[in-house]
Write a protein that holds these residues in place. Structure first.
Motif, PDB file in Angstrom:
ATOM      1  N   PRO A   1     -23.914  -5.310 -22.700  1.00  8.92           N
ATOM      2  CA  PRO A   1     -23.018  -4.269 -22.157  1.00  8.92           C
ATOM      3  C   PRO A   1     -22.146  -4.741 -20.989  1.00  8.92           C
ATOM      4  CG  PRO A   1     -25.315  -3.507 -22.293  1.00  8.92           C
ATOM      5  CD  PRO A   1     -25.324  -4.991 -22.431  1.00  8.92           C
ATOM      6  N   LEU A   2     -22.308  -5.981 -20.522  1.00 11.37           N
ATOM      7  CA  LEU A   2     -21.609  -6.441 -19.323  1.00 11.37           C
ATOM      8  C   LEU A   2     -20.089  -6.307 -19.405  1.00 11.37           C
ATOM      9  CD1 LEU A   2     -21.848  -7.659 -16.500  1.00 11.37           C
ATOM     10  CD2 LEU A   2     -21.924  -9.932 -17.555  1.00 11.37           C
ATOM     11  N   PRO A   3     -19.446  -6.629 -20.556  1.00 11.01           N
ATOM     12  CA  PRO A   3     -17.983  -6.499 -20.604  1.00 11.01           C
ATOM     13  C   PRO A   3     -17.471  -5.074 -20.441  1.00 11.01           C
ATOM     14  CG  PRO A   3     -18.765  -7.931 -22.355  1.00 11.01           C
ATOM     15  CD  PRO A   3     -19.975  -7.284 -21.765  1.00 11.01           C
ATOM     16  N   TRP A   4     -18.372  -4.098 -20.482  1.00 14.21           N
ATOM     17  CA  TRP A   4     -17.970  -2.729 -20.190  1.00 14.21           C
ATOM     18  C   TRP A   4     -17.857  -2.505 -18.686  1.00 14.21           C
ATOM     19  CZ3 TRP A   4     -20.990   1.504 -18.140  1.00 14.21           C
ATOM     20  CH2 TRP A   4     -20.357   2.748 -18.232  1.00 14.21           C
ATOM     21  N   LEU A   5     -18.603  -3.305 -17.902  1.00 16.87           N
ATOM     22  CA  LEU A   5     -18.596  -3.154 -16.452  1.00 16.87           C
ATOM     23  C   LEU A   5     -17.556  -4.032 -15.775  1.00 16.87           C
ATOM     24  CD1 LEU A   5     -22.457  -3.158 -15.759  1.00 16.87           C
ATOM     25  CD2 LEU A   5     -20.918  -1.192 -15.662  1.00 16.87           C
ATOM     26  N   VAL A   6     -17.340  -5.226 -16.310  1.00 19.69           N
ATOM     27  CA  VAL A   6     -16.406  -6.181 -15.718  1.00 19.69           C
ATOM     28  C   VAL A   6     -15.471  -6.700 -16.806  1.00 19.69           C
ATOM     29  CG1 VAL A   6     -18.115  -6.870 -13.985  1.00 19.69           C
ATOM     30  CG2 VAL A   6     -17.897  -8.193 -16.090  1.00 19.69           C
ATOM     31  N   PRO A   7     -14.320  -7.277 -16.434  1.00 21.66           N
ATOM     32  CA  PRO A   7     -13.437  -7.849 -17.452  1.00 21.66           C
ATOM     33  C   PRO A   7     -14.147  -8.926 -18.274  1.00 21.66           C
ATOM     34  CG  PRO A   7     -12.288  -7.664 -15.347  1.00 21.66           C
ATOM     35  CD  PRO A   7     -13.734  -7.346 -15.080  1.00 21.66           C
ATOM     36  N   PRO A   8     -13.802  -9.064 -19.552  1.00 23.51           N
ATOM     37  CA  PRO A   8     -14.485 -10.047 -20.413  1.00 23.51           C
ATOM     38  C   PRO A   8     -14.485 -11.460 -19.850  1.00 23.51           C
ATOM     39  CG  PRO A   8     -13.174  -8.560 -21.746  1.00 23.51           C
ATOM     40  CD  PRO A   8     -12.855  -8.240 -20.320  1.00 23.51           C
ATOM     41  N   ARG A   9     -13.401 -11.881 -19.200  1.00 27.36           N
ATOM     42  CA  ARG A   9     -13.385 -13.247 -18.672  1.00 27.36           C
ATOM     43  C   ARG A   9     -14.336 -13.413 -17.499  1.00 27.36           C
ATOM     44  NH1 ARG A   9      -7.109 -15.420 -19.269  1.00 27.36           N
ATOM     45  NH2 ARG A   9      -7.204 -15.601 -21.547  1.00 27.36           N
ATOM     46  N   VAL A  10     -14.564 -12.367 -16.745  1.00 26.71           N
ATOM     47  CA  VAL A  10     -15.565 -12.429 -15.685  1.00 26.71           C
ATOM     48  C   VAL A  10     -16.954 -12.495 -16.299  1.00 26.71           C
ATOM     49  CG1 VAL A  10     -16.545 -11.242 -13.684  1.00 26.71           C
ATOM     50  CG2 VAL A  10     -14.076 -11.232 -14.048  1.00 26.71           C
ATOM     51  N   ARG A  61     -17.096 -10.877  -4.356  1.00 26.74           N
ATOM     52  CA  ARG A  61     -16.470 -11.080  -5.668  1.00 26.74           C
ATOM     53  C   ARG A  61     -17.004 -10.051  -6.665  1.00 26.74           C
ATOM     54  NH1 ARG A  61     -15.464 -15.186  -9.602  1.00 26.74           N
ATOM     55  NH2 ARG A  61     -14.045 -14.135 -11.058  1.00 26.74           N
ATOM     56  N   ALA A  62     -18.292  -9.735  -6.584  1.00 33.52           N
ATOM     57  CA  ALA A  62     -18.873  -8.726  -7.471  1.00 33.52           C
ATOM     58  C   ALA A  62     -18.225  -7.364  -7.245  1.00 33.52           C
ATOM     59  CB  ALA A  62     -20.377  -8.640  -7.259  1.00 33.52           C
ATOM     60  N   LEU A  63     -17.894  -7.059  -5.989  1.00 34.11           N
ATOM     61  CA  LEU A  63     -17.210  -5.807  -5.675  1.00 34.11           C
ATOM     62  C   LEU A  63     -15.818  -5.803  -6.292  1.00 34.11           C
ATOM     63  CD1 LEU A  63     -17.040  -3.112  -4.107  1.00 34.11           C
ATOM     64  CD2 LEU A  63     -16.238  -4.438  -2.127  1.00 34.11           C
ATOM     65  N   GLU A  64     -15.101  -6.907  -6.132  1.00 36.06           N
ATOM     66  CA  GLU A  64     -13.746  -7.010  -6.689  1.00 36.06           C
ATOM     67  C   GLU A  64     -13.763  -6.896  -8.213  1.00 36.06           C
ATOM     68  OE1 GLU A  64     -12.435 -10.755  -5.276  1.00 36.06           O
ATOM     69  OE2 GLU A  64     -12.249 -10.119  -3.175  1.00 36.06           O
ATOM     70  N   ALA A  65     -14.804  -7.428  -8.837  1.00 32.88           N
ATOM     71  CA  ALA A  65     -14.897  -7.411 -10.299  1.00 32.88           C
ATOM     72  C   ALA A  65     -15.343  -6.061 -10.843  1.00 32.88           C
ATOM     73  CB  ALA A  65     -15.866  -8.502 -10.773  1.00 32.88           C
ATOM     74  N   GLY A  66     -15.859  -5.193  -9.976  1.00 31.15           N
ATOM     75  CA  GLY A  66     -16.325  -3.893 -10.417  1.00 31.15           C
ATOM     76  C   GLY A  66     -17.798  -3.842 -10.758  1.00 31.15           C
ATOM     77  N   LEU A  67     -18.518  -4.915 -10.451  1.00 34.31           N
ATOM     78  CA  LEU A  67     -19.949  -4.940 -10.743  1.00 34.31           C
ATOM     79  C   LEU A  67     -20.740  -4.091  -9.751  1.00 34.31           C
ATOM     80  CD1 LEU A  67     -22.106  -6.216 -12.612  1.00 34.31           C
ATOM     81  CD2 LEU A  67     -22.270  -8.104 -10.975  1.00 34.31           C
ATOM     82  N   VAL A  68     -20.261  -3.994  -8.516  1.00 34.78           N
ATOM     83  CA  VAL A  68     -20.927  -3.184  -7.497  1.00 34.78           C
ATOM     84  C   VAL A  68     -19.945  -2.155  -6.941  1.00 34.78           C
ATOM     85  CG1 VAL A  68     -22.426  -5.129  -6.907  1.00 34.78           C
ATOM     86  CG2 VAL A  68     -20.417  -4.663  -5.511  1.00 34.78           C
ATOM     87  N   ASN A  69     -20.499  -1.091  -6.368  1.00 38.44           N
ATOM     88  CA  ASN A  69     -19.679  -0.009  -5.822  1.00 38.44           C
ATOM     89  C   ASN A  69     -19.310  -0.211  -4.366  1.00 38.44           C
ATOM     90  OD1 ASN A  69     -21.677   1.415  -7.969  1.00 38.44           O
ATOM     91  ND2 ASN A  69     -19.672   2.406  -7.988  1.00 38.44           N
ATOM     92  N   ALA A  70     -20.193  -0.869  -3.615  1.00 34.28           N
ATOM     93  CA  ALA A  70     -19.937  -1.079  -2.195  1.00 34.28           C
ATOM     94  C   ALA A  70     -20.783  -2.229  -1.693  1.00 34.28           C
ATOM     95  CB  ALA A  70     -20.233   0.195  -1.402  1.00 34.28           C
ATOM     96  N   VAL A  71     -20.280  -2.890  -0.654  1.00 39.87           N
ATOM     97  CA  VAL A  71     -21.002  -3.981   0.020  1.00 39.87           C
ATOM     98  C   VAL A  71     -21.184  -3.568   1.469  1.00 39.87           C
ATOM     99  CG1 VAL A  71     -20.930  -6.408   0.725  1.00 39.87           C
ATOM    100  CG2 VAL A  71     -20.035  -5.719  -1.524  1.00 39.87           C
TER     101      VAL A  71
END
Length: 256
Positions: free
Chosen positions: A144-153, A168-178
């Motif tokens: 399911p990862l490509p649903w959370l982040v772009p496929p290339r990420v 970087r995880a925040l920028e990619a959309g993997l996390v909501n806040a740091v």
């Protein structure tokens, strides 16, 4: 409050805290941890007093370093059981909101735990990695990862096995806040309390709607991931990786 060996579950003001408590082993998932996670998620879903769950790890070095490779090597585990650990939306349905509070390294199975939660907060020093390719193992749970982040990420994480830092995880959309490490639990508690104050039926419907309207069948995606990685788990390389890890040497891949 209930304790299940190396996993602790406690409930306070409608917020359930599920804490992996093996800091000396970087909160790695062994059979006891897996059993505790199953018990915790099942108890949370069944308890009407529990509105939101926060999943985190003890200490500040690791959220969860993934599967316990020492145990896997000792057991000669080839194909891990699909029900070895709970995968929300895959082998267990949890209809209420779940937040990951990533307090350090989230590698392999630890990445899975962060990925499967509905929301994710990360400490500034947290890192995320899918290191399975480095040890000849599989990551079917990452389907399911490509649903959370772009496929290339997603491909970068899977193919390089390199850690990704929290920013970087925040920028990619993997996390909501740091947030700063010392403020992580407070931030998670505040977010959980905000959610818990809302109408529970609305929360459940909203969660179900987002996953379904995204066109994502988590169960179907995971089924395909397991089908693709089953030959990897059955290979000689899948045993060589954990052996090399234990012997502190570079793996000798055979491609079979």
């Amino acid at each position: 409050m209930a304790e299940a060996g190396p996993v602790e579950y406690r409930l306070s003001e409608g917020i359930a805290w599920l804490v992996i408590n093996r800091p000396a082993a970087r909160n790695a998932i062994d059979r006891a941890v897996a059993a505790g996670l199953w018990e915790g998620f099942r108890g949370f879903e069944a308890d009407p007093a529990a509105k939101v769950l926060v999943l985190t790890g003890a200490g500040d070095a690791a959220f969860c370093a993934g599967a316990d490779l020492k145990e896997m090597a000792a057991l000669g585990m080839a194909l891990p059981p699909r029900d070895m650990a709970p995968q929300l939306g895959g082998n267990i349905e949890v209809t209420k909101p779940v937040i990951a509070a990533v307090n350090g390294a989230a590698y392999g199975g630890g990445f899975l735990l962060a990925q499967m939660c509905d929301l994710c907060l990360a400490a500034e020093h947290a890192t995320f990695a899918i290191a399975e390719a480095r040890w000849g193992r599989g990551a079917p749970w990452a389907a399911p990862l490509p649903w959370l982040v772009p496929p290339r990420v997603a491909l970068e994480l899977l193919l390089t096995a390199r850690p990704m830092d929290a920013r970087r995880a925040l920028e990619a959309g993997l996390v909501n806040a740091v947030v700063p490490a010392g403020e992580l639990r407070e931030a998670a508690a505040e977010l959980a309390a905000t959610i818990a104050a809302n109408a529970p039926l609305s929360l459940r419907a909203a969660k179900a709607m987002v996953y379904r309207s995204a066109g994502l069948s988590l169960r179907d995606a995971l089924d395909e991931g397991w089908r693709l990685f089953e030959p990897v788990y059955a290979s000689e390389d899948a045993q060589e990786g954990p052996r090399a890890f234990l012997e502190r040497r570079a793996p000798q891949w055979k491609g079979r």
